[in-house]
Design an enzyme around this catalytic site. Structure first.
Site, PDB file in Angstrom:
ATOM      1  N   GLN A 158       0.809  -1.209   0.000  1.00 34.65           N
ATOM      2  CA  GLN A 158       0.000   0.000   0.000  1.00 34.65           C
ATOM      3  C   GLN A 158       0.843   1.259   0.000  1.00 34.65           C
ATOM      4  OE1 GLN A 158      -1.500   0.668   4.422  1.00 34.65           O
ATOM      5  NE2 GLN A 158      -1.640  -1.521   3.880  1.00 34.65           N
ATOM      6  N   HIS A 209       0.263   5.803   0.860  1.00 38.91           N
ATOM      7  CA  HIS A 209      -0.618   6.832   1.412  1.00 38.91           C
ATOM      8  C   HIS A 209      -0.382   8.163   0.699  1.00 38.91           C
ATOM      9  CE1 HIS A 209      -1.384   3.888   4.457  1.00 38.91           C
ATOM     10  NE2 HIS A 209      -0.157   3.947   4.937  1.00 38.91           N
ATOM     11  N   GLU A 263       3.277   7.526   8.845  1.00 37.68           N
ATOM     12  CA  GLU A 263       3.256   6.586   9.972  1.00 37.68           C
ATOM     13  C   GLU A 263       4.665   6.118  10.315  1.00 37.68           C
ATOM     14  OE1 GLU A 263       0.458   3.909   8.088  1.00 37.68           O
ATOM     15  OE2 GLU A 263       2.029   2.441   7.726  1.00 37.68           O
ATOM     16  N   HIS A 272       4.765   0.222   0.676  1.00 36.64           N
ATOM     17  CA  HIS A 272       5.259  -0.555   1.814  1.00 36.64           C
ATOM     18  C   HIS A 272       4.260  -1.649   2.170  1.00 36.64           C
ATOM     19  CE1 HIS A 272       2.659   2.562   3.592  1.00 36.64           C
ATOM     20  NE2 HIS A 272       2.384   1.677   4.534  1.00 36.64           N
ATOM     21  N   ARG A 283      -4.087   0.711  -2.410  1.00 34.50           N
ATOM     22  CA  ARG A 283      -3.447  -0.605  -2.401  1.00 34.50           C
ATOM     23  C   ARG A 283      -2.810  -0.924  -3.742  1.00 34.50           C
ATOM     24  NH1 ARG A 283      -7.916  -0.559   0.704  1.00 34.50           N
ATOM     25  NH2 ARG A 283      -7.584  -1.184   2.897  1.00 34.50           N
TER      26      ARG A 283
END
Length: 383
Positions: free
Chosen positions: A92, A94, A129, A251, A270
């Site tokens: 995926q 972001h 993240e 990642h 994804r």
């Protein structure tokens, strides 16, 4: 200071034993993937004053501090988790903040329901993240050098991978990576399933550097993400090491237990290793086609014993304290909100005794004395 009662999410990829082992409870036999700590509306932590969402909504400035509310709004801008991967998560990426706002507004304008399976943007926020390993932790992070990826694919001896190998030798680097990922994700499904089957057989036979991809194929037979994963760096974190995953970086987490912190968002595009929707054009708009070292982080110690994981964003700041028995109590009070999470030993935070997996929310400006023998992670923001 509020003790938190936290929800455990039973996603299929979760380990049935890792979180129970950490917290000292009997496994249920069901997967336990993530323990959420924070004020995400999907599963807010609970306190004796109500859910953490309700607590913050009642008086944002008292709970979060004036500076945090001025910078981020009247909401806790991060979500803290214990993540236990027993099987690989989806490959995926972001979006950055601008992309998230554009994508969210576009899907809202087009009337795509929030719970639609083909919806990409659940909110208008980005989702940087950080994952910090509590056990040995395997993951994929960022693109390999294209020539290294070409060598890995060529070493399998699978004829149908040769076009990807040839493309990876092209220049410039970003164009080569873009063309190969595009070709993998848009290939004929039957032909790709055959390629993945041949790749799986070769990876299983060869082992070594190919073992992680054989395992991926075991979990996701025929999935083009198995081939796409070979374009990425394979990383094995040791306990205490971390990875920061910024916008556009492909990642996947493969196996292990860790503390994860992220901006309070649910935006995921994804690339594979999933039965869920893959929006190839939007994905290609978001991915950063840059090869490089994944950048394993190790904490930087300060004189007061705080070990900080430095990242380039302000929505969260993660650090840890390793406390020694008999040492003087430390006051961790800040002018920003914080969550304190014990991951080892036994720690006292204010009037609360915390064992592994237990946590407290500390409002901005409130005294936060900790002592004991154990490890405490601190999650807060930068204002």
């Amino acid at each position: 200071m509020d003790r938190l009662d936290n929800t455990i999410r039973p996603y299929a990829w979760g380990s049935p034993t890792a979180i129970p082992h950490l917290t000292g409870v009997e496994p249920t036999g069901e997967p336990q993937a993530e323990m959420w700590m924070g004020a995400h509306p999907g599963a807010p932590s609970r306190t004796t004053r109500g859910s953490l969402v309700e607590v913050i909504d009642a008086n944002p400035e008292a709970e979060l501090g004036k500076a945090a509310v001025a910078k981020f709004g009247p909401h806790l801008p991060f979500l803290l988790k214990i993540l236990a991967a027993g099987a690989p998560l989806s490959l995926q990426v972001h979006p950055n903040l601008e992309q998230a706002k554009e994508g969210y507004e576009d899907e809202e304008r087009r009337g795509i329901p929030a719970d639609a399976p083909h919806r990409n943007y659940k909110d208008a926020n980005h989702k940087p993240e950080l994952i910090c390993a509590l056990t040995e932790f395997d993951g994929l992070c960022g693109f390999r050098d294209p020539l290294q990826a070409a060598g890995l694919l060529a070493g399998l001896g699978v004829d149908s991978l040769k076009p990807y190998v040839d493309l990876l030798h092209a220049r410039p680097e970003d164009a080569a990576l873009r063309e190969v990922l595009t070709a993998i994700l848009t290939a004929d499904p039957e032909e790709m399933a055959h390629t993945v089957a041949e790749t799986t057989a070769a990876a299983t036979r060869l082992g070594g550097d190919y073992a992680p991809y054989a395992d991926l194929a075991h979990h996701y037979p025929g999935d083009p993400g198995v081939i796409a994963a070979m374009l990425l760096n394979h990383v094995r974190l040791q306990p205490g090491e971390a990875l920061f995953l910024g916008a556009g970086i492909p990642h996947a987490y493969l196996n292990g237990l860790g503390v994860e912190i992220m901006a309070n968002s649910d935006n995921v595009l994804r690339c594979g290793l999933t039965p869920k929707h893959v929006d190839v054009p939007e994905l290609l708009r978001i991915v950063r086609f840059e090869a490089g070292d994944p950048g394993v982080l190790r904490p930087e110690a300060s004189p007061d014993g705080e070990e900080v994981y430095e990242t380039p964003i302000d929505e969260f700041r993660l650090s840890r304290y390793v406390l020694a028995e008999g040492a003087a109590a430390r006051d961790l009070a800040l002018d920003t909100p914080q969550i304190l999470l014990c991951t080892a030993g036994s720690v006292r935070a204010g009037e609360h005794e915390l064992g592994p997996g237990q946590s407290v929310f500390v409002p901005a400006g409130e005294k936060a004395e900790v002592c004991g023998a154990g490890t405490v992670f601190r999650a807060t923001v930068i204002v």
